[in-house]
Design a protein around this motif. Structure first.
Motif, PDB file in Angstrom:
ATOM      1  N   PRO A  46      27.643   6.578-121.220  1.00  0.00           N
ATOM      2  CA  PRO A  46      26.268   6.675-121.708  1.00  0.00           C
ATOM      3  C   PRO A  46      26.027   5.887-122.997  1.00  0.00           C
ATOM      4  CG  PRO A  46      27.445   8.714-122.167  1.00  0.00           C
ATOM      5  CD  PRO A  46      28.363   7.856-121.339  1.00  0.00           C
ATOM      6  N   LYS A  47      24.794   5.450-123.152  1.00  0.00           N
ATOM      7  CA  LYS A  47      24.332   4.919-124.437  1.00  0.00           C
ATOM      8  C   LYS A  47      23.272   5.893-124.923  1.00  0.00           C
ATOM      9  CE  LYS A  47      24.799   0.152-122.888  1.00  0.00           C
ATOM     10  NZ  LYS A  47      24.033  -1.045-122.517  1.00  0.00           N
ATOM     11  N   LEU A  48      23.339   6.230-126.174  1.00  0.00           N
ATOM     12  CA  LEU A  48      22.409   7.188-126.754  1.00  0.00           C
ATOM     13  C   LEU A  48      21.352   6.440-127.558  1.00  0.00           C
ATOM     14  CD1 LEU A  48      22.172  10.371-127.049  1.00  0.00           C
ATOM     15  CD2 LEU A  48      23.176  10.026-129.319  1.00  0.00           C
ATOM     16  N   CYS A  49      20.083   6.738-127.253  1.00  0.00           N
ATOM     17  CA  CYS A  49      18.986   6.132-128.003  1.00  0.00           C
ATOM     18  C   CYS A  49      18.770   6.947-129.273  1.00  0.00           C
ATOM     19  CB  CYS A  49      17.735   6.136-127.123  1.00  0.00           C
ATOM     20  SG  CYS A  49      16.245   5.699-128.015  1.00  0.00           S
ATOM     21  N   LEU A  50      18.891   6.311-130.449  1.00  0.00           N
ATOM     22  CA  LEU A  50      18.863   7.066-131.701  1.00  0.00           C
ATOM     23  C   LEU A  50      17.458   7.521-132.100  1.00  0.00           C
ATOM     24  CD1 LEU A  50      21.580   5.266-133.879  1.00  0.00           C
ATOM     25  CD2 LEU A  50      21.728   7.437-132.644  1.00  0.00           C
ATOM     26  N   ALA A  51      16.437   6.889-131.510  1.00  0.00           N
ATOM     27  CA  ALA A  51      15.067   7.278-131.858  1.00  0.00           C
ATOM     28  C   ALA A  51      14.794   8.714-131.417  1.00  0.00           C
ATOM     29  CB  ALA A  51      14.066   6.321-131.224  1.00  0.00           C
ATOM     30  N   ASP A  52      15.343   9.129-130.278  1.00  0.00           N
ATOM     31  CA  ASP A  52      15.071  10.494-129.807  1.00  0.00           C
ATOM     32  C   ASP A  52      16.317  11.231-129.312  1.00  0.00           C
ATOM     33  OD1 ASP A  52      15.576   9.170-127.510  1.00  0.00           O
ATOM     34  OD2 ASP A  52      13.668   9.597-126.534  1.00  0.00           O
ATOM     35  N   ASP A  53      17.484  10.726-129.677  1.00  0.00           N
ATOM     36  CA  ASP A  53      18.740  11.378-129.287  1.00  0.00           C
ATOM     37  C   ASP A  53      18.845  11.635-127.794  1.00  0.00           C
ATOM     38  OD1 ASP A  53      20.338  11.631-131.599  1.00  0.00           O
ATOM     39  OD2 ASP A  53      19.009  13.194-132.356  1.00  0.00           O
ATOM     40  N   SER A  54      18.384  10.696-126.983  1.00  0.00           N
ATOM     41  CA  SER A  54      18.498  10.894-125.545  1.00  0.00           C
ATOM     42  C   SER A  54      19.364   9.805-124.919  1.00  0.00           C
ATOM     43  CB  SER A  54      17.111  10.872-124.906  1.00  0.00           C
ATOM     44  OG  SER A  54      16.620   9.546-124.918  1.00  0.00           O
ATOM     45  N   ILE A  55      20.031  10.177-123.838  1.00  0.00           N
ATOM     46  CA  ILE A  55      20.771   9.182-123.071  1.00  0.00           C
ATOM     47  C   ILE A  55      19.750   8.384-122.273  1.00  0.00           C
ATOM     48  CG2 ILE A  55      22.385   8.815-121.169  1.00  0.00           C
ATOM     49  CD1 ILE A  55      23.792  11.415-122.036  1.00  0.00           C
ATOM     50  N   ASN A  56      19.628   7.102-122.557  1.00  0.00           N
ATOM     51  CA  ASN A  56      18.635   6.316-121.836  1.00  0.00           C
ATOM     52  C   ASN A  56      19.253   5.232-120.974  1.00  0.00           C
ATOM     53  OD1 ASN A  56      19.460   4.545-123.765  1.00  0.00           O
ATOM     54  ND2 ASN A  56      17.412   3.940-124.428  1.00  0.00           N
ATOM     55  N   SER A  57      20.574   5.074-121.113  1.00  0.00           N
ATOM     56  CA  SER A  57      21.204   4.089-120.244  1.00  0.00           C
ATOM     57  C   SER A  57      22.694   4.327-120.082  1.00  0.00           C
ATOM     58  CB  SER A  57      20.932   2.670-120.740  1.00  0.00           C
ATOM     59  OG  SER A  57      21.656   2.428-121.912  1.00  0.00           O
ATOM     60  N   GLN A 244      30.262   7.326-138.663  1.00  0.00           N
ATOM     61  CA  GLN A 244      29.803   6.034-138.133  1.00  0.00           C
ATOM     62  C   GLN A 244      28.382   6.168-137.596  1.00  0.00           C
ATOM     63  OE1 GLN A 244      32.936   5.614-135.264  1.00  0.00           O
ATOM     64  NE2 GLN A 244      34.252   4.429-136.631  1.00  0.00           N
ATOM     65  N   MET A 245      28.161   7.242-136.854  1.00  0.00           N
ATOM     66  CA  MET A 245      26.840   7.504-136.275  1.00  0.00           C
ATOM     67  C   MET A 245      25.782   7.631-137.372  1.00  0.00           C
ATOM     68  SD  MET A 245      25.396   8.778-133.271  1.00  0.00           S
ATOM     69  CE  MET A 245      25.341  10.387-132.537  1.00  0.00           C
ATOM     70  N   ASP A 246      26.101   8.367-138.431  1.00  0.00           N
ATOM     71  CA  ASP A 246      25.148   8.569-139.530  1.00  0.00           C
ATOM     72  C   ASP A 246      24.805   7.244-140.200  1.00  0.00           C
ATOM     73  OD1 ASP A 246      25.174  11.245-138.972  1.00  0.00           O
ATOM     74  OD2 ASP A 246      26.573  11.773-140.591  1.00  0.00           O
ATOM     75  N   PHE A 247      25.834   6.420-140.430  1.00  0.00           N
ATOM     76  CA  PHE A 247      25.591   5.116-141.045  1.00  0.00           C
ATOM     77  C   PHE A 247      24.671   4.276-140.155  1.00  0.00           C
ATOM     78  CE2 PHE A 247      26.478   0.593-141.483  1.00  0.00           C
ATOM     79  CZ  PHE A 247      26.292   0.407-142.838  1.00  0.00           C
ATOM     80  N   LEU A 248      24.956   4.245-138.856  1.00  0.00           N
ATOM     81  CA  LEU A 248      24.171   3.424-137.924  1.00  0.00           C
ATOM     82  C   LEU A 248      22.722   3.906-137.864  1.00  0.00           C
ATOM     83  CD1 LEU A 248      26.995   3.083-135.301  1.00  0.00           C
ATOM     84  CD2 LEU A 248      25.917   1.162-136.525  1.00  0.00           C
ATOM     85  N   LYS A 249      22.554   5.219-137.926  1.00  0.00           N
ATOM     86  CA  LYS A 249      21.200   5.782-137.950  1.00  0.00           C
ATOM     87  C   LYS A 249      20.461   5.347-139.209  1.00  0.00           C
ATOM     88  CE  LYS A 249      20.521   9.929-135.284  1.00  0.00           C
ATOM     89  NZ  LYS A 249      20.620  11.368-135.153  1.00  0.00           N
ATOM     90  N   SER A 250      21.167   5.381-140.322  1.00  0.00           N
ATOM     91  CA  SER A 250      20.541   5.024-141.599  1.00  0.00           C
ATOM     92  C   SER A 250      20.151   3.555-141.618  1.00  0.00           C
ATOM     93  CB  SER A 250      21.481   5.341-142.764  1.00  0.00           C
ATOM     94  OG  SER A 250      22.510   4.367-142.840  1.00  0.00           O
ATOM     95  N   ALA A 279      19.664  18.153-126.747  1.00  0.00           N
ATOM     96  CA  ALA A 279      19.668  17.238-127.889  1.00  0.00           C
ATOM     97  C   ALA A 279      20.595  17.733-129.004  1.00  0.00           C
ATOM     98  CB  ALA A 279      18.258  17.079-128.421  1.00  0.00           C
ATOM     99  N   THR A 280      20.784  19.029-129.074  1.00  0.00           N
ATOM    100  CA  THR A 280      21.622  19.610-130.128  1.00  0.00           C
ATOM    101  C   THR A 280      23.042  19.049-130.118  1.00  0.00           C
ATOM    102  OG1 THR A 280      22.062  21.397-128.581  1.00  0.00           O
ATOM    103  CG2 THR A 280      20.386  21.807-130.252  1.00  0.00           C
ATOM    104  N   LEU A 281      23.503  18.635-128.949  1.00  0.00           N
ATOM    105  CA  LEU A 281      24.853  18.122-128.826  1.00  0.00           C
ATOM    106  C   LEU A 281      25.165  17.002-129.815  1.00  0.00           C
ATOM    107  CD1 LEU A 281      25.810  17.828-125.049  1.00  0.00           C
ATOM    108  CD2 LEU A 281      27.231  18.696-126.910  1.00  0.00           C
ATOM    109  N   TRP A 282      24.200  16.154-130.104  1.00  0.00           N
ATOM    110  CA  TRP A 282      24.498  14.976-130.927  1.00  0.00           C
ATOM    111  C   TRP A 282      23.799  14.984-132.274  1.00  0.00           C
ATOM    112  CZ3 TRP A 282      23.266  14.264-125.598  1.00  0.00           C
ATOM    113  CH2 TRP A 282      24.402  14.092-124.819  1.00  0.00           C
TER     114      TRP A 282
END
Ligand code: C2E
Ligand code: MG
Ligand code: MG
Ligand code: MG
Length: 283
Positions: A46-57, A244-250, A279-282
């Motif tokens: 999966p790829k997670l879309c950071l705008a809404d924390d959903s798996i979109n691809s 890593q995730m937090d940095f990428l989000k920022s 959504a809580t998972l991530w």
């Protein structure tokens, strides 16, 4: 030059070379048989879309299930497949399988999931990639906007004109395009501008040491800013930690992919992931 080292050494080198050749020939034959006998499988990550924390691809990744050896990674046979031309059959299999799967998920009402398929530049040299893609989309009924093709930066730099022509045709079909392993191929800004692509995938070597906040963080920040200024979306590969995730989000990275979210899994397991994507998972 081995000769200068004496007769024995020469013999050693010769034997070694032959052993290698024989081994490769055997592997090639086994791979060819494996393809015919349906030993290839497609896993999905999966790829997670950071705008809404959903798996979109989902990225489709090939595996070879050998009767004796078990599951073999693409790193162990894609190179050989490219050298021997078997990549054509493998690539076509993965493309068709992934499109069928994405169309199935759509029919099941799961989500409009984009599926991305890795392509090798050898498939593009044969010159019929566009017609193959058109045919597979027709066959499966998958909307073109739900198919993405990934080509590594280094392969695209080896064949600039050819790649640009094919990419234009594919884009006309409505297919999305991505540059894979970006940052490792020494391309310049002006090059990036020439390729008609939608996504840039930052190579995982830059993501690995992100949390340290040193050079790789600076490079990642620069790639994101540059891609965004060219109106490209950015995917980070190999995300394994929350830091890593937090940095990428920022940094407004658009999508993330990596073991933190999930390893590549079989299609049935991927469906479970989708179903429980609370959504809580991530967060
Ligand atoms: P890639 O397209 O860059 O795919 C990402 C690779 O990184 C995958 O390895 C994936 O399992 C791995 N990965 C994902 N998240 C993480 C993480 O958090 N940490 C670490 N350490 N690794 C992660 P995989 O499946 O072994 O594939 C390796 C490469 O083989 C792919 O790199 C791609 O270039 C190639 N490949 C895979 N399937 C195909 C295919 O159907 N056709 C072609 N031409 N190449 C393929
Ligand atoms: Mg890829
Ligand atoms: Mg990659
Ligand atoms: Mg790679």
């Amino acid at each position: 030059h081995a000769k200068h080292l004496g007769g024995n050494t020469f013999q050693f080198f010769t034997d070694n070379l032959q052993a290698c050749t024989v081994e490769r020939l055997q592997l090639e034959n086994q791979l060819r048989k494996g393809i015919e006998q349906g030993q290839l499988e497609v896993f999905y990550q999966p790829k997670l879309c950071l705008a809404d924390d959903s798996i979109n691809s989902a990225e489709a990744l090939v595996r070879w299930r050998r009767p004796e050896q078990g599951l073999v990674s693409p790193g162990d046979f894609i190179g050989l497949a490219e050298e021997t031309g078997l990549i054509g059959a493998i690539g076509e299999f993965v493309l068709r399988k992934a499109c069928q799967q994405a169309r199935d998920w759509q029919r099941q009402g799961l989500a409009d999931l984009r599926v991305s398929v890795n392509i090798s530049v050898h498939q593009l040299r044969k010159g019929n990639l566009t017609s193959l893609v058109r045919q597979v989309l027709d066959e499966t009924g998958l909307p073109a906007r739900l198919l993405e093709l990934e080509l590594t930066e280094s392969q695209l730099l080896d064949n600039v004109e050819n790649v640009i022509t094919t990419f234009r045709q594919l884009r006309e079909l409505g297919v999305k395009l991505a540059i894979d392993d970006f940052g490792t191929g020494y391309s310049s800004l002006s090059y990036l501008k020439r390729f008609p692509v939608d996504y840039v995938k930052i190579d995982q070597t830059f993501i690995r040491d992100l949390s340290v906040g040193g050079e790789d963080a600076a490079i990642t920040r620069a790639i994101i800013a540059m891609a965004h200024s060219l109106e490209l979306k950015v995917v980070a590969e190999g995300v394994e930690t929350q830091a890593q995730m937090d940095f990428l989000k920022s940094q407004q990275c658009d999508e993330v992919q990596g073991y933190l979210i999930s390893r590549p899994v079989e299609a049935q397991v991927f469906v479970e992931l989708l179903k429980e994507q609370a959504a809580t998972l991530w967060r």
